[in-house]
Design a protein around this motif. Structure first.
Motif, PDB file in Angstrom:
ATOM      1  N   LEU A   1      17.901  15.150  -9.540  1.00 53.58           N
ATOM      2  CA  LEU A   1      17.835  15.336  -8.094  1.00 53.58           C
ATOM      3  C   LEU A   1      16.420  15.094  -7.565  1.00 53.58           C
ATOM      4  O   LEU A   1      16.241  14.537  -6.475  1.00 53.58           O
ATOM      5  N   GLN A   2      15.415  15.485  -8.333  1.00 49.77           N
ATOM      6  CA  GLN A   2      14.036  15.231  -7.922  1.00 49.77           C
ATOM      7  C   GLN A   2      13.753  13.731  -7.878  1.00 49.77           C
ATOM      8  O   GLN A   2      13.093  13.241  -6.956  1.00 49.77           O
ATOM      9  N   LYS A   3      14.269  12.993  -8.851  1.00 48.36           N
ATOM     10  CA  LYS A   3      14.091  11.536  -8.851  1.00 48.36           C
ATOM     11  C   LYS A   3      14.769  10.906  -7.641  1.00 48.36           C
ATOM     12  O   LYS A   3      14.219   9.999  -7.005  1.00 48.36           O
ATOM     13  N   ARG A   4      15.988  11.385  -7.313  1.00 46.47           N
ATOM     14  CA  ARG A   4      16.689  10.866  -6.133  1.00 46.47           C
ATOM     15  C   ARG A   4      15.918  11.181  -4.865  1.00 46.47           C
ATOM     16  O   ARG A   4      15.819  10.347  -3.957  1.00 46.47           O
ATOM     17  N   LEU A   5      15.347  12.388  -4.805  1.00 49.67           N
ATOM     18  CA  LEU A   5      14.573  12.781  -3.637  1.00 49.67           C
ATOM     19  C   LEU A   5      13.346  11.886  -3.469  1.00 49.67           C
ATOM     20  O   LEU A   5      13.030  11.448  -2.356  1.00 49.67           O
ATOM     21  N   ILE A   6      12.665  11.604  -4.550  1.00 57.03           N
ATOM     22  CA  ILE A   6      11.496  10.727  -4.507  1.00 57.03           C
ATOM     23  C   ILE A   6      11.899   9.340  -4.028  1.00 57.03           C
ATOM     24  O   ILE A   6      11.228   8.729  -3.189  1.00 57.03           O
ATOM     25  N   ALA A   7      13.015   8.814  -4.535  1.00 57.05           N
ATOM     26  CA  ALA A   7      13.484   7.488  -4.125  1.00 57.05           C
ATOM     27  C   ALA A   7      13.836   7.476  -2.641  1.00 57.05           C
ATOM     28  O   ALA A   7      13.486   6.530  -1.914  1.00 57.05           O
ATOM     29  N   LYS A   8      14.517   8.513  -2.170  1.00 57.03           N
ATOM     30  CA  LYS A   8      14.894   8.579  -0.756  1.00 57.03           C
ATOM     31  C   LYS A   8      13.659   8.726   0.130  1.00 57.03           C
ATOM     32  O   LYS A   8      13.595   8.148   1.216  1.00 57.03           O
ATOM     33  N   THR A   9      12.677   9.472  -0.324  1.00 56.20           N
ATOM     34  CA  THR A   9      11.439   9.624   0.431  1.00 56.20           C
ATOM     35  C   THR A   9      10.735   8.283   0.551  1.00 56.20           C
ATOM     36  O   THR A   9      10.224   7.925   1.616  1.00 56.20           O
ATOM     37  N   GLN A  10      10.719   7.535  -0.530  1.00 52.34           N
ATOM     38  CA  GLN A  10      10.096   6.213  -0.515  1.00 52.34           C
ATOM     39  C   GLN A  10      10.851   5.283   0.451  1.00 52.34           C
ATOM     40  O   GLN A  10      10.227   4.563   1.231  1.00 52.34           O
TER      41      GLN A  10
ATOM     42  N   LEU B   1       0.833  -1.203   0.000  1.00 53.28           N
ATOM     43  CA  LEU B   1       0.000   0.000   0.000  1.00 53.28           C
ATOM     44  C   LEU B   1       0.869   1.254   0.000  1.00 53.28           C
ATOM     45  O   LEU B   1       0.612   2.203  -0.742  1.00 53.28           O
ATOM     46  N   LEU B   2       1.924   1.247   0.801  1.00 50.87           N
ATOM     47  CA  LEU B   2       2.837   2.381   0.854  1.00 50.87           C
ATOM     48  C   LEU B   2       3.513   2.604  -0.492  1.00 50.87           C
ATOM     49  O   LEU B   2       3.631   3.734  -0.966  1.00 50.87           O
ATOM     50  N   ARG B   3       3.939   1.535  -1.136  1.00 55.40           N
ATOM     51  CA  ARG B   3       4.544   1.655  -2.467  1.00 55.40           C
ATOM     52  C   ARG B   3       3.567   2.251  -3.469  1.00 55.40           C
ATOM     53  O   ARG B   3       3.927   3.104  -4.278  1.00 55.40           O
ATOM     54  N   GLU B   4       2.329   1.778  -3.437  1.00 60.13           N
ATOM     55  CA  GLU B   4       1.328   2.281  -4.375  1.00 60.13           C
ATOM     56  C   GLU B   4       1.009   3.745  -4.104  1.00 60.13           C
ATOM     57  O   GLU B   4       0.796   4.521  -5.034  1.00 60.13           O
ATOM     58  N   LYS B   5       0.969   4.142  -2.840  1.00 62.39           N
ATOM     59  CA  LYS B   5       0.739   5.551  -2.522  1.00 62.39           C
ATOM     60  C   LYS B   5       1.878   6.413  -3.050  1.00 62.39           C
ATOM     61  O   LYS B   5       1.653   7.482  -3.613  1.00 62.39           O
ATOM     62  N   THR B   6       3.106   5.932  -2.869  1.00 62.37           N
ATOM     63  CA  THR B   6       4.266   6.667  -3.362  1.00 62.37           C
ATOM     64  C   THR B   6       4.228   6.758  -4.880  1.00 62.37           C
ATOM     65  O   THR B   6       4.462   7.810  -5.464  1.00 62.37           O
ATOM     66  N   ARG B   7       3.923   5.646  -5.513  1.00 59.91           N
ATOM     67  CA  ARG B   7       3.828   5.613  -6.980  1.00 59.91           C
ATOM     68  C   ARG B   7       2.750   6.577  -7.457  1.00 59.91           C
ATOM     69  O   ARG B   7       2.927   7.298  -8.437  1.00 59.91           O
ATOM     70  N   ASN B   8       1.628   6.594  -6.753  1.00 62.57           N
ATOM     71  CA  ASN B   8       0.525   7.481  -7.101  1.00 62.57           C
ATOM     72  C   ASN B   8       0.951   8.944  -7.001  1.00 62.57           C
ATOM     73  O   ASN B   8       0.660   9.747  -7.893  1.00 62.57           O
TER      74      ASN B   8
ATOM     75  N   ARG C   1      11.053   2.492   5.724  1.00 60.44           N
ATOM     76  CA  ARG C   1      11.723   2.277   7.006  1.00 60.44           C
ATOM     77  C   ARG C   1      10.818   2.654   8.168  1.00 60.44           C
ATOM     78  O   ARG C   1      10.792   1.976   9.196  1.00 60.44           O
ATOM     79  N   GLU C   2      10.071   3.734   8.015  1.00 61.62           N
ATOM     80  CA  GLU C   2       9.133   4.125   9.069  1.00 61.62           C
ATOM     81  C   GLU C   2       8.063   3.068   9.250  1.00 61.62           C
ATOM     82  O   GLU C   2       7.665   2.757  10.369  1.00 61.62           O
ATOM     83  N   LEU C   3       7.611   2.494   8.154  1.00 54.73           N
ATOM     84  CA  LEU C   3       6.615   1.430   8.227  1.00 54.73           C
ATOM     85  C   LEU C   3       7.198   0.211   8.937  1.00 54.73           C
ATOM     86  O   LEU C   3       6.541  -0.397   9.780  1.00 54.73           O
ATOM     87  N   LEU C   4       8.446  -0.135   8.614  1.00 55.97           N
ATOM     88  CA  LEU C   4       9.100  -1.254   9.301  1.00 55.97           C
ATOM     89  C   LEU C   4       9.225  -0.983  10.797  1.00 55.97           C
ATOM     90  O   LEU C   4       8.994  -1.883  11.607  1.00 55.97           O
ATOM     91  N   LEU C   5       9.567   0.241  11.142  1.00 59.76           N
ATOM     92  CA  LEU C   5       9.665   0.587  12.568  1.00 59.76           C
ATOM     93  C   LEU C   5       8.314   0.471  13.257  1.00 59.76           C
ATOM     94  O   LEU C   5       8.217  -0.005  14.379  1.00 59.76           O
ATOM     95  N   GLN C   6       7.258   0.894  12.584  1.00 62.24           N
ATOM     96  CA  GLN C   6       5.921   0.807  13.153  1.00 62.24           C
ATOM     97  C   GLN C   6       5.527  -0.659  13.368  1.00 62.24           C
ATOM     98  O   GLN C   6       4.992  -1.015  14.393  1.00 62.24           O
ATOM     99  N   VAL C   7       5.828  -1.490  12.371  1.00 64.57           N
ATOM    100  CA  VAL C   7       5.472  -2.902  12.474  1.00 64.57           C
ATOM    101  C   VAL C   7       6.275  -3.553  13.586  1.00 64.57           C
ATOM    102  O   VAL C   7       5.754  -4.327  14.384  1.00 64.57           O
ATOM    103  N   ASN C   8       7.573  -3.216  13.691  1.00 65.17           N
ATOM    104  CA  ASN C   8       8.403  -3.791  14.740  1.00 65.17           C
ATOM    105  C   ASN C   8       7.994  -3.300  16.114  1.00 65.17           C
ATOM    106  O   ASN C   8       8.140  -4.010  17.101  1.00 65.17           O
ATOM    107  N   THR C   9       7.487  -2.099  16.214  1.00 71.15           N
ATOM    108  CA  THR C   9       7.052  -1.549  17.489  1.00 71.15           C
ATOM    109  C   THR C   9       5.818  -2.283  17.991  1.00 71.15           C
ATOM    110  O   THR C   9       5.685  -2.549  19.170  1.00 71.15           O
TER     111      THR C   9
END
Length: 76
Positions: free
Chosen positions: A52-61, A10-17, A66-74
């Motif tokens: 640079l915009q493409k790199r920024l989008i990739a880093k944001t994703q 879902l997170l990937r699809e939101k980012t792609r969207n 990682r935030e999602l992984l932290l939430q799941v691990n928490t």
């Protein structure tokens, strides 16, 4: 684990969207006023901005994943 995979998908699809929505917005590269002299590297600068915009989008994703992984691990 299935919930985690579904959330990640879902997170990937939101980012792609959001990336696709950004691509739909017209980019007005001629919105700046002309200065005296010429700028021979304008096209190269535009290419650099796009890269640079493409790199920024990739880093944001990556950050969102990682935030999602932290939430799941928490919650585990």
């Amino acid at each position: 684990t299935e919930l985690f995979h579904l959330q990640r998908e879902l997170l990937r699809e939101k980012t792609r969207n959001s990336v696709l929505e950004d691509q739909l917005k017209p980019i007005n590269i001629h919105r700046w006023r002309q200065l005296e002299g010429s700028d021979p590297g304008k096209y190269q600068l535009i290419q650099k901005i796009q890269a640079l915009q493409k790199r920024l989008i990739a880093k944001t994703q990556e950050l969102e994943e990682r935030e999602l992984l932290l939430q799941v691990n928490t919650f585990s």
